[in-house]
Scaffold this motif. Structure first.
Motif, PDB file in Angstrom:
ATOM      1  N   GLY A 213       0.060   4.778  -5.422  1.00 38.98           N
ATOM      2  CA  GLY A 213      -0.949   5.267  -4.511  1.00 38.98           C
ATOM      3  C   GLY A 213      -2.138   5.828  -5.259  1.00 38.98           C
ATOM      4  O   GLY A 213      -2.165   5.845  -6.491  1.00 38.98           O
TER       5      GLY A 213
ATOM      6  N   CYS B 293       4.358  10.184   1.526  1.00 34.47           N
ATOM      7  CA  CYS B 293       3.964   8.890   0.976  1.00 34.47           C
ATOM      8  C   CYS B 293       4.462   7.813   1.929  1.00 34.47           C
ATOM      9  O   CYS B 293       5.676   7.697   2.154  1.00 34.47           O
TER      10      CYS B 293
ATOM     11  N   GLN C 199       0.846  -1.192   0.000  1.00 29.62           N
ATOM     12  CA  GLN C 199       0.000   0.000   0.000  1.00 29.62           C
ATOM     13  C   GLN C 199       0.876   1.235   0.000  1.00 29.62           C
ATOM     14  O   GLN C 199       1.885   1.285   0.704  1.00 29.62           O
ATOM     15  N   LEU C 200       0.478   2.208  -0.790  1.00 30.71           N
ATOM     16  CA  LEU C 200       1.116   3.510  -0.798  1.00 30.71           C
ATOM     17  C   LEU C 200       0.042   4.529  -0.462  1.00 30.71           C
ATOM     18  O   LEU C 200      -0.987   4.588  -1.145  1.00 30.71           O
ATOM     19  N   LEU C 201       0.282   5.312   0.558  1.00 29.93           N
ATOM     20  CA  LEU C 201      -0.708   6.274   1.008  1.00 29.93           C
ATOM     21  C   LEU C 201      -0.111   7.663   0.967  1.00 29.93           C
ATOM     22  O   LEU C 201       0.819   7.966   1.718  1.00 29.93           O
ATOM     23  N   GLU C 202      -0.652   8.497   0.091  1.00 26.95           N
ATOM     24  CA  GLU C 202      -0.185   9.874  -0.029  1.00 26.95           C
ATOM     25  C   GLU C 202      -1.034  10.802   0.838  1.00 26.95           C
ATOM     26  O   GLU C 202      -2.219  10.543   1.076  1.00 26.95           O
TER      27      GLU C 202
END
Length: 125
Positions: A116, A22, A3-6
């Motif tokens: 993301g 990120c 998972q990539l969360l910006e």
């Protein structure tokens, strides 16, 4: 599951600053490279900045050199894009991308397999 969360997007006036973050999670090892891309209205996706996490080498698009700085935390799981002297042409959706294979062409979007959802940056004149 990777998972990539910006986060950190928003609206600013020209000349202002924003810092995007990120967070990369869910993989058994640290990403080899992380990059920020952006896509403005009616424009193609553009590589903005990238970092090889091992040595910390960074790469920037000519359009942002001297204004944007990409960095990583000590754990190499959170990546920061400091954006200064923002211009209306910086308005775009900004995406974080990660690679775990060991080598990529840093600012080429096709090289990255994990992305993301994006965070919107709007710069008004």
């Amino acid at each position: 599951q990777v998972q990539l969360l910006e986060s950190g997007g928003g609206s600013v006036q020209a000349g202002g600053s924003l810092r995007l973050s990120c967070v990369v999670s869910g993989y058994t090892r640290i990403a080899s490279a992380v990059a920020w891309f952006r896509q403005g209205p009616g424009k193609e996706r553009e590589g903005v900045a990238a970092i090889y996490t091992g040595g910390g080498s960074t790469y920037y698009a000519d359009s942002v050199k001297g204004r944007f700085t990409l960095s990583q935390d000590n754990a190499k799981t959170t990546f920061f894009l400091q954006m200064n002297d923002l211009k209306p042409e910086d308005t775009a959706m900004y995406y974080c991308a990660a690679d775990f294979t060991g080598w990529v062409r840093p600012l080429y979007s096709d090289e990255y397999n994990y992305w993301g959802q994006g965070t919107q940056v709007t710069v008004s004149s």
